[in-house]
Motif scaffolding. Sequence first.
Motif, PDB file in Angstrom:
ATOM      1  N   ALA A  54     -36.359 -42.927   2.260  1.00 44.20           N
ATOM      2  CA  ALA A  54     -36.738 -42.025   1.172  1.00 44.20           C
ATOM      3  C   ALA A  54     -37.360 -40.780   1.787  1.00 44.20           C
ATOM      4  N   VAL A  55     -36.875 -39.615   1.378  1.00 47.96           N
ATOM      5  CA  VAL A  55     -37.411 -38.348   1.880  1.00 47.96           C
ATOM      6  C   VAL A  55     -37.684 -37.416   0.707  1.00 47.96           C
ATOM      7  N   THR A  56     -38.658 -36.552   0.909  1.00 54.02           N
ATOM      8  CA  THR A  56     -38.938 -35.494  -0.056  1.00 54.02           C
ATOM      9  C   THR A  56     -38.744 -34.175   0.668  1.00 54.02           C
ATOM     10  N   VAL A  57     -37.985 -33.283   0.029  1.00 46.80           N
ATOM     11  CA  VAL A  57     -37.616 -32.005   0.624  1.00 46.80           C
ATOM     12  C   VAL A  57     -38.129 -30.864  -0.260  1.00 46.80           C
ATOM     13  N   GLY A  58     -38.684 -29.844   0.389  1.00 46.19           N
ATOM     14  CA  GLY A  58     -39.128 -28.653  -0.318  1.00 46.19           C
ATOM     15  C   GLY A  58     -38.288 -27.456   0.102  1.00 46.19           C
ATOM     16  N   VAL A  59     -38.625 -26.301  -0.433  1.00 45.60           N
ATOM     17  CA  VAL A  59     -37.955 -25.052  -0.068  1.00 45.60           C
ATOM     18  C   VAL A  59     -39.019 -23.992   0.201  1.00 45.60           C
ATOM     19  N   THR A  60     -38.589 -22.904   0.857  1.00 47.08           N
ATOM     20  CA  THR A  60     -39.545 -21.851   1.187  1.00 47.08           C
ATOM     21  C   THR A  60     -39.933 -21.022  -0.035  1.00 47.08           C
ATOM     22  N   GLU A  61     -39.077 -20.974  -1.025  1.00 50.85           N
ATOM     23  CA  GLU A  61     -39.317 -20.205  -2.252  1.00 50.85           C
ATOM     24  C   GLU A  61     -38.969 -21.059  -3.459  1.00 50.85           C
ATOM     25  N   PRO A  62     -39.812 -21.114  -4.476  1.00 47.32           N
ATOM     26  CA  PRO A  62     -39.489 -21.924  -5.659  1.00 47.32           C
ATOM     27  C   PRO A  62     -38.179 -21.502  -6.336  1.00 47.32           C
ATOM     28  N   SER A  63     -37.784 -20.261  -6.172  1.00 52.13           N
ATOM     29  CA  SER A  63     -36.565 -19.782  -6.818  1.00 52.13           C
ATOM     30  C   SER A  63     -35.304 -20.038  -5.990  1.00 52.13           C
ATOM     31  N   CYS A  64     -35.430 -20.743  -4.870  1.00 53.49           N
ATOM     32  CA  CYS A  64     -34.289 -21.021  -3.994  1.00 53.49           C
ATOM     33  C   CYS A  64     -33.230 -21.806  -4.762  1.00 53.49           C
ATOM     34  N   VAL A  65     -32.029 -21.266  -4.796  1.00 58.10           N
ATOM     35  CA  VAL A  65     -30.945 -21.917  -5.523  1.00 58.10           C
ATOM     36  C   VAL A  65     -30.217 -22.947  -4.673  1.00 58.10           C
ATOM     37  N   LEU A  66     -30.596 -23.088  -3.404  1.00 55.36           N
ATOM     38  CA  LEU A  66     -29.895 -23.989  -2.494  1.00 55.36           C
ATOM     39  C   LEU A  66     -30.527 -25.367  -2.374  1.00 55.36           C
ATOM     40  N   ILE A  67     -31.598 -25.614  -3.096  1.00 55.94           N
ATOM     41  CA  ILE A  67     -32.286 -26.890  -2.958  1.00 55.94           C
ATOM     42  C   ILE A  67     -31.362 -28.063  -3.273  1.00 55.94           C
ATOM     43  N   GLY A  68     -30.487 -27.904  -4.237  1.00 58.36           N
ATOM     44  CA  GLY A  68     -29.542 -28.981  -4.561  1.00 58.36           C
ATOM     45  C   GLY A  68     -28.609 -29.284  -3.410  1.00 58.36           C
ATOM     46  N   SER A  69     -28.143 -28.234  -2.740  1.00 63.71           N
ATOM     47  CA  SER A  69     -27.246 -28.461  -1.604  1.00 63.71           C
ATOM     48  C   SER A  69     -28.002 -29.108  -0.439  1.00 63.71           C
ATOM     49  N   PHE A  70     -29.277 -28.751  -0.245  1.00 59.89           N
ATOM     50  CA  PHE A  70     -30.096 -29.416   0.778  1.00 59.89           C
ATOM     51  C   PHE A  70     -30.171 -30.911   0.484  1.00 59.89           C
ATOM     52  N   ALA A  71     -30.467 -31.234  -0.763  1.00 62.81           N
ATOM     53  CA  ALA A  71     -30.624 -32.636  -1.151  1.00 62.81           C
ATOM     54  C   ALA A  71     -29.320 -33.401  -0.969  1.00 62.81           C
ATOM     55  N   ASN A  72     -28.208 -32.828  -1.390  1.00 59.80           N
ATOM     56  CA  ASN A  72     -26.913 -33.502  -1.237  1.00 59.80           C
ATOM     57  C   ASN A  72     -26.569 -33.717   0.227  1.00 59.80           C
ATOM     58  N   GLU A  73     -26.771 -32.691   1.040  1.00 57.02           N
ATOM     59  CA  GLU A  73     -26.459 -32.793   2.463  1.00 57.02           C
ATOM     60  C   GLU A  73     -27.381 -33.809   3.142  1.00 57.02           C
ATOM     61  N   ALA A  74     -28.648 -33.811   2.769  1.00 56.71           N
ATOM     62  CA  ALA A  74     -29.591 -34.783   3.331  1.00 56.71           C
ATOM     63  C   ALA A  74     -29.147 -36.203   2.987  1.00 56.71           C
ATOM     64  N   HIS A  75     -28.777 -36.420   1.754  1.00 53.64           N
ATOM     65  CA  HIS A  75     -28.321 -37.749   1.328  1.00 53.64           C
ATOM     66  C   HIS A  75     -27.084 -38.173   2.119  1.00 53.64           C
ATOM     67  N   THR A  76     -26.112 -37.280   2.232  1.00 48.20           N
ATOM     68  CA  THR A  76     -24.872 -37.590   2.947  1.00 48.20           C
ATOM     69  C   THR A  76     -25.136 -37.948   4.405  1.00 48.20           C
ATOM     70  N   ARG A  77     -25.947 -37.144   5.067  1.00 46.54           N
ATOM     71  CA  ARG A  77     -26.217 -37.378   6.497  1.00 46.54           C
ATOM     72  C   ARG A  77     -27.016 -38.648   6.740  1.00 46.54           C
ATOM     73  N   LEU A  78     -28.013 -38.896   5.901  1.00 47.84           N
ATOM     74  CA  LEU A  78     -28.828 -40.097   6.091  1.00 47.84           C
ATOM     75  C   LEU A  78     -28.026 -41.357   5.771  1.00 47.84           C
ATOM     76  N   ALA A  79     -27.214 -41.317   4.740  1.00 51.78           N
ATOM     77  CA  ALA A  79     -26.414 -42.478   4.356  1.00 51.78           C
ATOM     78  C   ALA A  79     -25.400 -42.833   5.444  1.00 51.78           C
ATOM     79  N   ALA A  80     -24.999 -41.859   6.243  1.00 54.28           N
ATOM     80  CA  ALA A  80     -24.018 -42.096   7.303  1.00 54.28           C
ATOM     81  C   ALA A  80     -24.633 -42.741   8.549  1.00 54.28           C
TER      82      ALA A  80
END
Length: 135
Positions: A54-80
Amino acid sequence: MTITEATVRATLNEILDPCSITAGVPAGLDDMGLLTDIRIQDDIEVDGGGRRVAVTVGVTEPSCVLIGSFANEAHTRLAALPGVSAVDVTLADDFDWTPDRLAPHYQRRLAEHRAQVRRALPLLAVTATGPARER
């Protein structure tokens, strides 16, 4: 492969923060200080074992639109990762990033890069406009 916090950090550090790329000094999520919580435990629900990550991920700016892609990529890499049976990626909703969260070695790389750019600025100005003329 044994799943440790160091393994998780190294895996997620392969995901580059786009702002760091734009700045000219690419850095992964861990070097940027965007991993706020990492938990690893045995998965008793899986025959033959496995580890739940289980991991918690933040972003440098609250308005960052890429947080979803970070989360998806993190899930994919860790699951592998071998031995990982379950992954939970949570987006930090109360995370206030500040530059002091940067890894010390990345702070040095960034400072060196910025110093090089500052030294090159006068050269870039002359090249862009031609030599200064006397008036």
